[in-house]
Design an enzyme around this catalytic site. Structure first.
Site, PDB file in Angstrom:
ATOM      1  N   ARG A  34       0.837  -1.208   0.000  1.00 37.44           N
ATOM      2  CA  ARG A  34       0.000   0.000   0.000  1.00 37.44           C
ATOM      3  C   ARG A  34       0.873   1.260   0.000  1.00 37.44           C
ATOM      4  NH1 ARG A  34      -5.011  -1.892   0.218  1.00 37.44           N
ATOM      5  NH2 ARG A  34      -5.292  -3.860   1.344  1.00 37.44           N
ATOM      6  N   ASP A  35       0.452   2.235  -0.804  1.00 42.98           N
ATOM      7  CA  ASP A  35       1.148   3.520  -0.854  1.00 42.98           C
ATOM      8  C   ASP A  35       0.974   4.222   0.494  1.00 42.98           C
ATOM      9  OD1 ASP A  35       2.049   5.526  -3.458  1.00 42.98           O
ATOM     10  OD2 ASP A  35       1.647   6.453  -1.514  1.00 42.98           O
ATOM     11  N   ILE A  36       2.069   4.834   0.970  1.00 43.81           N
ATOM     12  CA  ILE A  36       2.055   5.499   2.277  1.00 43.81           C
ATOM     13  C   ILE A  36       1.210   6.776   2.246  1.00 43.81           C
ATOM     14  CG2 ILE A  36       4.076   6.999   1.991  1.00 43.81           C
ATOM     15  CD1 ILE A  36       5.061   5.940   4.720  1.00 43.81           C
ATOM     16  N   ASN A  96       4.866   6.291 -13.608  1.00 42.72           N
ATOM     17  CA  ASN A  96       5.443   7.621 -13.820  1.00 42.72           C
ATOM     18  C   ASN A  96       6.920   7.479 -14.177  1.00 42.72           C
ATOM     19  OD1 ASN A  96       3.012   8.901 -13.030  1.00 42.72           O
ATOM     20  ND2 ASN A  96       3.591   8.727 -10.876  1.00 42.72           N
ATOM     21  N   VAL A 122      10.439   8.093  -6.861  1.00 42.44           N
ATOM     22  CA  VAL A 122      11.205   6.919  -6.404  1.00 42.44           C
ATOM     23  C   VAL A 122      11.720   6.200  -7.648  1.00 42.44           C
ATOM     24  CG1 VAL A 122      11.164   4.745  -5.139  1.00 42.44           C
ATOM     25  CG2 VAL A 122       9.821   6.689  -4.292  1.00 42.44           C
ATOM     26  N   HIS A 167       7.811   1.285 -10.619  1.00 43.12           N
ATOM     27  CA  HIS A 167       6.630   0.842  -9.868  1.00 43.12           C
ATOM     28  C   HIS A 167       5.382   1.210 -10.641  1.00 43.12           C
ATOM     29  CE1 HIS A 167       7.909   4.823  -8.497  1.00 43.12           C
ATOM     30  NE2 HIS A 167       6.628   5.123  -8.346  1.00 43.12           N
ATOM     31  N   MET A 168       4.426   0.322 -10.599  1.00 45.94           N
ATOM     32  CA  MET A 168       3.116   0.569 -11.187  1.00 45.94           C
ATOM     33  C   MET A 168       2.173   0.973 -10.058  1.00 45.94           C
ATOM     34  SD  MET A 168       0.714  -2.057 -13.328  1.00 45.94           S
ATOM     35  CE  MET A 168       1.586  -1.881 -14.876  1.00 45.94           C
TER      36      MET A 168
END
Ligand code: AMP
Ligand code: ZN
Length: 114
Positions: A29-31, A87, A96, A100-101
């Site tokens: 999970r994204d922070i 991105n 980062v 990453h997707m």
């Protein structure tokens, strides 16, 4: 890669909130979630940006999409819909530098993106 945040998560030097994992891929999970569901899906092997992909990485990158669909089903958003995006570099908004997707869903996504 030594100083990479996401490599540290793969090594569990930093413990992410894992939602999915297999031999090649880790998802957590994204922070700073931008939607009710916001998961980051990464290859376990370090690749900095999409620009660094090699032809031999084709299957690995495909596995990110397969993982996204599996996670969407797991999170109950597959039928309503969701968005996946990667991105790249400054204008793409990458902060980062380990590929990453993003998987975002659980609300209606706007288009075009800002
Ligand atoms: P990007 O802008 O595409 O590089 O996305 C980086 C994402 O990583 C952002 O959505 C951040 O909220 C997320 N992020 C940064 N640090 C962490 C962390 N420690 N755990 C989970 N997600 C993180
Ligand atoms: Zn890395």
């Amino acid at each position: 890669m030594d100083d990479c945040l996401f490599c540290k998560m793969v090594a569990r030097e930093i413990e992410p909130d894992v939602v999915y994992e297999n031999d090649d891929v880790l998802a957590f999970r994204d922070i700073n979630p931008q939607a009710p569901v916001h998961v980051l899906i990464i290859p376990k092997r370090h690749i900095s940006t999409l620009n660094d992909l090699q032809p031999a990485d084709a299957a690995l990158i495909g596995k990110l999409s397969l993982a996204a669909a599996a996670i969407a089903r797991q999170e109950g958003i597959a039928e309503d819909g969701y968005r996946t995006l990667i991105n790249t570099n400054r204008e793409g908004g990458q902060v980062v530098f380990h590929v990453h997707m993003h998987l975002v869903g659980g609300r209606r996504m706007g288009w075009p993106p800002g």
